[in-house]
Design a protein around this motif. Sequence first.
Motif, PDB file in Angstrom:
ATOM      1  N   GLY A 126      19.914  -5.243  -1.301  1.00 30.35           N
ATOM      2  CA  GLY A 126      18.995  -4.108  -1.448  1.00 30.35           C
ATOM      3  C   GLY A 126      17.581  -4.561  -1.083  1.00 30.35           C
ATOM      4  N   LEU A 127      16.585  -3.787  -1.488  1.00 32.17           N
ATOM      5  CA  LEU A 127      15.198  -4.126  -1.139  1.00 32.17           C
ATOM      6  C   LEU A 127      14.580  -5.021  -2.208  1.00 32.17           C
ATOM      7  N   LEU A 128      13.937  -6.094  -1.776  1.00 30.04           N
ATOM      8  CA  LEU A 128      13.140  -6.899  -2.686  1.00 30.04           C
ATOM      9  C   LEU A 128      11.672  -6.552  -2.431  1.00 30.04           C
ATOM     10  N   VAL A 129      11.054  -5.938  -3.445  1.00 30.41           N
ATOM     11  CA  VAL A 129       9.657  -5.514  -3.324  1.00 30.41           C
ATOM     12  C   VAL A 129       8.781  -6.544  -4.023  1.00 30.41           C
ATOM     13  N   ILE A 130       7.866  -7.148  -3.280  1.00 25.54           N
ATOM     14  CA  ILE A 130       6.933  -8.111  -3.872  1.00 25.54           C
ATOM     15  C   ILE A 130       5.546  -7.473  -3.911  1.00 25.54           C
ATOM     16  N   ASP A 131       5.044  -7.262  -5.113  1.00 25.75           N
ATOM     17  CA  ASP A 131       3.716  -6.676  -5.306  1.00 25.75           C
ATOM     18  C   ASP A 131       2.691  -7.810  -5.244  1.00 25.75           C
ATOM     19  N   GLU A 132       1.890  -7.794  -4.192  1.00 25.01           N
ATOM     20  CA  GLU A 132       0.885  -8.847  -4.001  1.00 25.01           C
ATOM     21  C   GLU A 132      -0.533  -8.318  -4.235  1.00 25.01           C
ATOM     22  N   ALA A 133      -0.713  -7.567  -5.302  1.00 23.88           N
ATOM     23  CA  ALA A 133      -2.036  -6.998  -5.604  1.00 23.88           C
ATOM     24  C   ALA A 133      -3.107  -8.082  -5.740  1.00 23.88           C
ATOM     25  N   TYR A 134      -2.692  -9.296  -6.161  1.00 20.18           N
ATOM     26  CA  TYR A 134      -3.673 -10.362  -6.435  1.00 20.18           C
ATOM     27  C   TYR A 134      -3.613 -11.505  -5.423  1.00 20.18           C
ATOM     28  N   ILE A 135      -2.924 -11.297  -4.307  1.00 18.31           N
ATOM     29  CA  ILE A 135      -2.668 -12.395  -3.372  1.00 18.31           C
ATOM     30  C   ILE A 135      -3.968 -13.005  -2.816  1.00 18.31           C
ATOM     31  N   ASP A 136      -5.011 -12.196  -2.680  1.00 19.59           N
ATOM     32  CA  ASP A 136      -6.247 -12.714  -2.080  1.00 19.59           C
ATOM     33  C   ASP A 136      -7.025 -13.643  -3.004  1.00 19.59           C
ATOM     34  N   PHE A 137      -6.618 -13.727  -4.272  1.00 22.14           N
ATOM     35  CA  PHE A 137      -7.221 -14.694  -5.198  1.00 22.14           C
ATOM     36  C   PHE A 137      -6.413 -15.988  -5.253  1.00 22.14           C
ATOM     37  N   SER A 138      -5.276 -16.002  -4.571  1.00 24.48           N
ATOM     38  CA  SER A 138      -4.312 -17.078  -4.733  1.00 24.48           C
ATOM     39  C   SER A 138      -4.389 -18.093  -3.601  1.00 24.48           C
ATOM     40  N   GLU A 139      -3.945 -19.321  -3.894  1.00 29.34           N
ATOM     41  CA  GLU A 139      -3.899 -20.351  -2.849  1.00 29.34           C
ATOM     42  C   GLU A 139      -2.610 -20.247  -2.045  1.00 29.34           C
ATOM     43  N   THR A 140      -1.628 -19.538  -2.581  1.00 34.51           N
ATOM     44  CA  THR A 140      -0.345 -19.456  -1.865  1.00 34.51           C
ATOM     45  C   THR A 140      -0.402 -18.404  -0.771  1.00 34.51           C
ATOM     46  N   GLU A 141       0.445 -18.620   0.223  1.00 31.61           N
ATOM     47  CA  GLU A 141       0.471 -17.733   1.373  1.00 31.61           C
ATOM     48  C   GLU A 141       1.209 -16.441   1.021  1.00 31.61           C
ATOM     49  N   SER A 142       0.786 -15.339   1.629  1.00 31.54           N
ATOM     50  CA  SER A 142       1.464 -14.061   1.445  1.00 31.54           C
ATOM     51  C   SER A 142       2.866 -14.110   2.061  1.00 31.54           C
ATOM     52  N   TRP A 143       3.783 -13.311   1.480  1.00 28.16           N
ATOM     53  CA  TRP A 143       5.133 -13.189   2.038  1.00 28.16           C
ATOM     54  C   TRP A 143       5.159 -12.363   3.316  1.00 28.16           C
ATOM     55  N   VAL A 144       4.012 -11.781   3.682  1.00 27.38           N
ATOM     56  CA  VAL A 144       3.970 -10.966   4.908  1.00 27.38           C
ATOM     57  C   VAL A 144       4.442 -11.770   6.128  1.00 27.38           C
ATOM     58  N   SER A 145       4.145 -13.072   6.130  1.00 25.34           N
ATOM     59  CA  SER A 145       4.536 -13.899   7.273  1.00 25.34           C
ATOM     60  C   SER A 145       6.060 -14.041   7.401  1.00 25.34           C
ATOM     61  N   GLN A 146       6.797 -13.626   6.371  1.00 27.73           N
ATOM     62  CA  GLN A 146       8.265 -13.767   6.388  1.00 27.73           C
ATOM     63  C   GLN A 146       8.995 -12.465   6.738  1.00 27.73           C
ATOM     64  N   LEU A 147       8.230 -11.421   7.081  1.00 27.86           N
ATOM     65  CA  LEU A 147       8.862 -10.112   7.317  1.00 27.86           C
ATOM     66  C   LEU A 147       9.897 -10.144   8.432  1.00 27.86           C
ATOM     67  N   GLU A 148       9.632 -10.904   9.490  1.00 25.74           N
ATOM     68  CA  GLU A 148      10.575 -10.962  10.619  1.00 25.74           C
ATOM     69  C   GLU A 148      11.909 -11.557  10.176  1.00 25.74           C
ATOM     70  N   LYS A 149      11.843 -12.447   9.216  1.00 27.29           N
ATOM     71  CA  LYS A 149      13.023 -13.190   8.803  1.00 27.29           C
ATOM     72  C   LYS A 149      13.924 -12.391   7.860  1.00 27.29           C
ATOM     73  N   TYR A 150      13.321 -11.542   7.027  1.00 23.72           N
ATOM     74  CA  TYR A 150      14.093 -10.854   5.984  1.00 23.72           C
ATOM     75  C   TYR A 150      13.969  -9.329   6.121  1.00 23.72           C
ATOM     76  N   PRO A 151      15.012  -8.653   6.603  1.00 31.97           N
ATOM     77  CA  PRO A 151      14.943  -7.197   6.805  1.00 31.97           C
ATOM     78  C   PRO A 151      14.882  -6.408   5.498  1.00 31.97           C
ATOM     79  N   ASN A 152      15.174  -7.052   4.360  1.00 34.14           N
ATOM     80  CA  ASN A 152      15.132  -6.350   3.070  1.00 34.14           C
ATOM     81  C   ASN A 152      13.868  -6.649   2.264  1.00 34.14           C
ATOM     82  N   LEU A 153      12.889  -7.274   2.917  1.00 30.13           N
ATOM     83  CA  LEU A 153      11.633  -7.625   2.241  1.00 30.13           C
ATOM     84  C   LEU A 153      10.609  -6.498   2.379  1.00 30.13           C
TER      85      LEU A 153
END
Length: 348
Positions: free
Chosen positions: A175-202
């Motif tokens: 099914g769909l895995l929804v990741i809420d990244e409301a706070y991603i711009d405060f974080s040192e970790t990379e956004s999951w946006v870069s993985q969109l091509e890899k995972y059609p359910n993201l």
Amino acid sequence: MKTDFDIHRLVRSNVANLAPYSSARDEFTESTSDMVFLDANENPFDTGVNRYPDPQQIALKKVLASQRNIKPSQLLLGNGSDEVLDLLFRAFCEPTIDNVITSPPTYGMYEVLANINAIENRKVICTVFHQLDVATILQKINAYTKMILVCSPNNPTGNVLNEKDITKLLTKYRGLLVIDEAYIDFSETESWVSQLEKYPNLVITQTLSKAYGMAGIRLGMCMASEAIIAVLNKIKPPYNINQLTQEKALQLLSEKELTLNHIQLILKEKEILYKVLLDVKFVKKVYPSQANFLLVKVDNATKRYEQLIDKGIVVRNRSNQPLCFNCLRFTIGTPQENNVLIETLQSL
Ligand SMILES: *Cc1c(COP(=O)(O)O)cnc(C)c1O
């Protein structure tokens, strides 16, 4: 990655079959300044906002998509990310039949949206380290589980979810895995946006409400495959992003330095507040945070909350959330505001 994922299997049948509303601005888009527009029953006299806004927000999406290295067709905008999340429920979850999975302690809107849409919310409490309990989540999935909603960095705990746990869900769950990244711009970790091509359910949601300082204009984003975004576009209200919001977002997004400076200042203030809080006598624990707030365990959250209110300081009592007993959540304010908080806490 080749998978057996098929988005059309997940869409509600009424949504799959409906013909979307076609607005005047959808039917005719080639606007030049010398044209006469008599198609939308607008008032012709210029007030600055007498014309309907662009229903596809082309100019704004171009900026937001290029900043995130995706195509505008992979981006849907909403009246805050709350609207975007509601559209996901309405597109994919059949009321009284389907279910979603969430992992408390987390953002309260997932539960509210599930209730509004008559969708069962299967709650799988996080581990004591505030991470996903992947084994239990996988057990709770059945044929009617359309979405798993997670938040990273999580609200109210502030931590980032482990990459390997999310990867496991993305690969094992259809099914769909929804990741809420409301706070991603405060974080040192990379956004999951870069993985969109890899995972059609993201599916990833972000917002201009926090790091970008635009909570008042209500602008949220949903990023996913073109196929998923096309489904959401079918059901979104035609003019959900108003003219003033589109203009203000474009203006403030062009002032990148200002946003980055604010984020840096908030992060610096968070470090100061973190250290000072450790020395406050009734503070039991300060959780590490990759967001713009700190979750703080105290001796008696209700008592401390009320004492702070008496001094004119409003924080959030998160005590009723699982794993958050006696916890208060402090949003990082301006240096002046944080000083008031610190001095008040030390005087209690
Ligand atoms: C604040 C917040 C949002 C923002 O919602 P908007 O409707 O875009 O203002 C979304 N998710 C989480 C987890 C939040 O804390």
